[in-house]
Scaffold this active site. Structure first.
Site, PDB file in Angstrom:
ATOM      1  N   ASP A  12      40.078  34.803  34.012  1.00  0.00           N
ATOM      2  CA  ASP A  12      39.601  35.831  33.266  1.00  0.00           C
ATOM      3  C   ASP A  12      39.169  35.234  31.746  1.00  0.00           C
ATOM      4  O   ASP A  12      39.866  34.278  31.622  1.00  0.00           O
ATOM      5  CB  ASP A  12      40.268  36.891  33.170  1.00  0.00           C
ATOM      6  CG  ASP A  12      39.832  38.154  32.525  1.00  0.00           C
ATOM      7  OD1 ASP A  12      38.543  38.433  32.646  1.00  0.00           O
ATOM      8  OD2 ASP A  12      40.686  38.804  31.812  1.00  0.00           O
ATOM      9  N   CYS A  75      37.249  38.638  36.669  1.00  0.00           N
ATOM     10  CA  CYS A  75      36.499  39.151  35.443  1.00  0.00           C
ATOM     11  C   CYS A  75      34.901  39.674  35.777  1.00  0.00           C
ATOM     12  O   CYS A  75      34.285  38.818  36.480  1.00  0.00           O
ATOM     13  CB  CYS A  75      36.365  38.035  34.376  1.00  0.00           C
ATOM     14  SG  CYS A  75      35.445  38.084  32.967  1.00  0.00           S
ATOM     15  N   THR A  77      32.456  40.143  33.984  1.00  0.00           N
ATOM     16  CA  THR A  77      31.289  39.503  33.350  1.00  0.00           C
ATOM     17  C   THR A  77      31.198  38.278  33.815  1.00  0.00           C
ATOM     18  O   THR A  77      29.974  38.087  34.125  1.00  0.00           O
ATOM     19  CB  THR A  77      32.207  39.451  31.805  1.00  0.00           C
ATOM     20  OG1 THR A  77      32.112  40.910  31.518  1.00  0.00           O
ATOM     21  CG2 THR A  77      30.812  39.069  30.950  1.00  0.00           C
ATOM     22  N   CYS A 187      35.584  46.587  33.668  1.00  0.00           N
ATOM     23  CA  CYS A 187      36.060  45.530  33.109  1.00  0.00           C
ATOM     24  C   CYS A 187      37.546  45.206  33.131  1.00  0.00           C
ATOM     25  O   CYS A 187      38.209  46.245  33.377  1.00  0.00           O
ATOM     26  CB  CYS A 187      35.776  45.459  31.570  1.00  0.00           C
ATOM     27  SG  CYS A 187      36.775  44.168  30.698  1.00  0.00           S
ATOM     28  N   HIS A 189      39.958  44.254  31.668  1.00  0.00           N
ATOM     29  CA  HIS A 189      40.674  44.616  30.638  1.00  0.00           C
ATOM     30  C   HIS A 189      41.259  46.337  30.629  1.00  0.00           C
ATOM     31  O   HIS A 189      42.120  46.567  30.138  1.00  0.00           O
ATOM     32  CB  HIS A 189      40.136  44.117  29.086  1.00  0.00           C
ATOM     33  CG  HIS A 189      40.411  42.847  28.904  1.00  0.00           C
ATOM     34  ND1 HIS A 189      39.708  41.561  29.465  1.00  0.00           N
ATOM     35  CD2 HIS A 189      41.076  42.079  28.076  1.00  0.00           C
ATOM     36  CE1 HIS A 189      39.862  40.665  28.950  1.00  0.00           C
ATOM     37  NE2 HIS A 189      40.992  40.838  28.015  1.00  0.00           N
TER      38      HIS A 189
HETATM   39  N1  DGL Z   1      37.670  41.077  31.369  1.00  0.00           N
HETATM   40  C1  DGL Z   1      36.323  40.742  31.562  1.00  0.00           C
HETATM   41  C2  DGL Z   1      35.518  41.675  32.464  1.00  0.00           C
HETATM   42  O1  DGL Z   1      36.143  42.072  33.668  1.00  0.00           O
HETATM   43  C3  DGL Z   1      35.580  41.014  30.215  1.00  0.00           C
HETATM   44  C4  DGL Z   1      36.284  41.076  28.796  1.00  0.00           C
HETATM   45  C5  DGL Z   1      35.360  40.048  27.836  1.00  0.00           C
HETATM   46  O2  DGL Z   1      34.375  40.683  27.412  1.00  0.00           O
HETATM   47  O3  DGL Z   1      35.586  38.824  27.750  1.00  0.00           O
HETATM   48  O4  DGL Z   1      34.373  41.936  32.440  1.00  0.00           O
END
Ligand code: DGL
Length: 257
Positions: A12, A75, A77, A187, A189
């Site tokens: 991630d 992740c 992204t 996301c 997080h």
């Molecule tokens: N944890 C990441 C996601 O699932 C992104 C967080 C970031 O912007 O780095 O998209």
């Protein structure tokens, strides 16, 4: 070493991927896991696609050279930016990504109203627009890019006045304007601030997190490739981070999950 005894790598941009790792550990407790967070380069969500692609390919190569049996891009992204290239390069191991769990949210009711929260990069990418296209006409989807939200989690702030204010300002205008049926946490997080989102949105809004589905997909892929660890002993989790001081936060987030 036999391939089925090798670790499963999780990646991630920071500590968020623990929300996916925790689901995998629950489902496959006898596997060994290697979790790398790239907190030194986070946030990814406000970077360019090319930067994320290069960073992700570099981390994947280092994992692969160490010997892993599967790679989970925990992740949304990095998945948006790099999953196609990763699957093209690493054809001999399962490569699993995560995308916003819009499908179960859009299909939970006839024509629900769904908020999708994700990073600016995720909501800009073609992959996300293709996903939205599948549910056009089946759900009303409100897309919220959330710059600044992952930073709270990255700094260990999963509750309190600042993150509550951020989420209230983001969500309240939409919650007041119409009846919202679901919120998708797009996301990795964001599941760590789900209790705050729940307080703001109330109990009638369903919250969807892609972590459990990603863990199930990992299990399916390992089983299909005969890669499940045959050992009955509990596995291990090894944390690494490009900002070593984040490792203790990773341990804490996994333990408290
Ligand atoms: N944890 C990441 C996601 O699932 C992104 C967080 C970031 O912007 O780095 O998209």
């Amino acid at each position: 070493m036999e391939k089925n005894k090798l670790p499963i790598a999780f990646f991630d941009s920071g500590v968020g991927g623990i929300s996916v790792l925790r689901e995998a550990v629950k489902l496959l407790p006898n596997e060994d896991y290697l979790f790398f967070g790239d907190s030194a380069n986070a946030p990814y969500g406000t970077r360019s696609r090319q930067e994320i692609l290069e960073l992700t390919l570099g981390h994947a190569r280092r994992f692969y050279e160490r010997g892993i049996k599967a790679l989970v891009i925990a992740c949304n992204t990095a998945t948006s930016a790099a999953i196609n290239d990763l699957r093209r390069i690493y054809t001999d191991i399962p490569v699993i990504g995560i995308e916003p769990a819009l499908k179960p949210a859009a299909l939970m009711l006839p024509h629900p109203t769904v908020i999708v929260m994700a990073t600016p990069l995720t909501v800009r990418e073609r992959k996300f627009h293709e996903l939205l296209g599948h549910y056009e006409g089946k759900a009303s989807v409100i897309v919220l890019g959330c710059p600044g939200l992952m930073e709270f989690v990255e700094n260990g702030t999963v509750d309190g006045p600042d993150v509550t204010l951020y989420l209230k300002e983001l969500l309240t205008p939409h919650l007041e304007k119409q009846k919202v049926d679901a919120i998708v946490l797009g996301c990795t997080h964001y599941p760590f601030v789900a209790p705050v989102i729940r307080r703001i949105a109330g109990n009638n809004v369903r919250i969807f997190d892609g972590g459990p589905g990603t863990a199930r997909e990992l299990k399916r892929r390992l089983a299909a490739d005969h890669l499940l660890n045959p050992s009955a002993a509990p596995g291990t989790v090894t944390f690494e981070n490009s900002l070593p001081e984040k490792v203790s936060l990773c341990r804490k987030l996994l333990k408290e999950s």
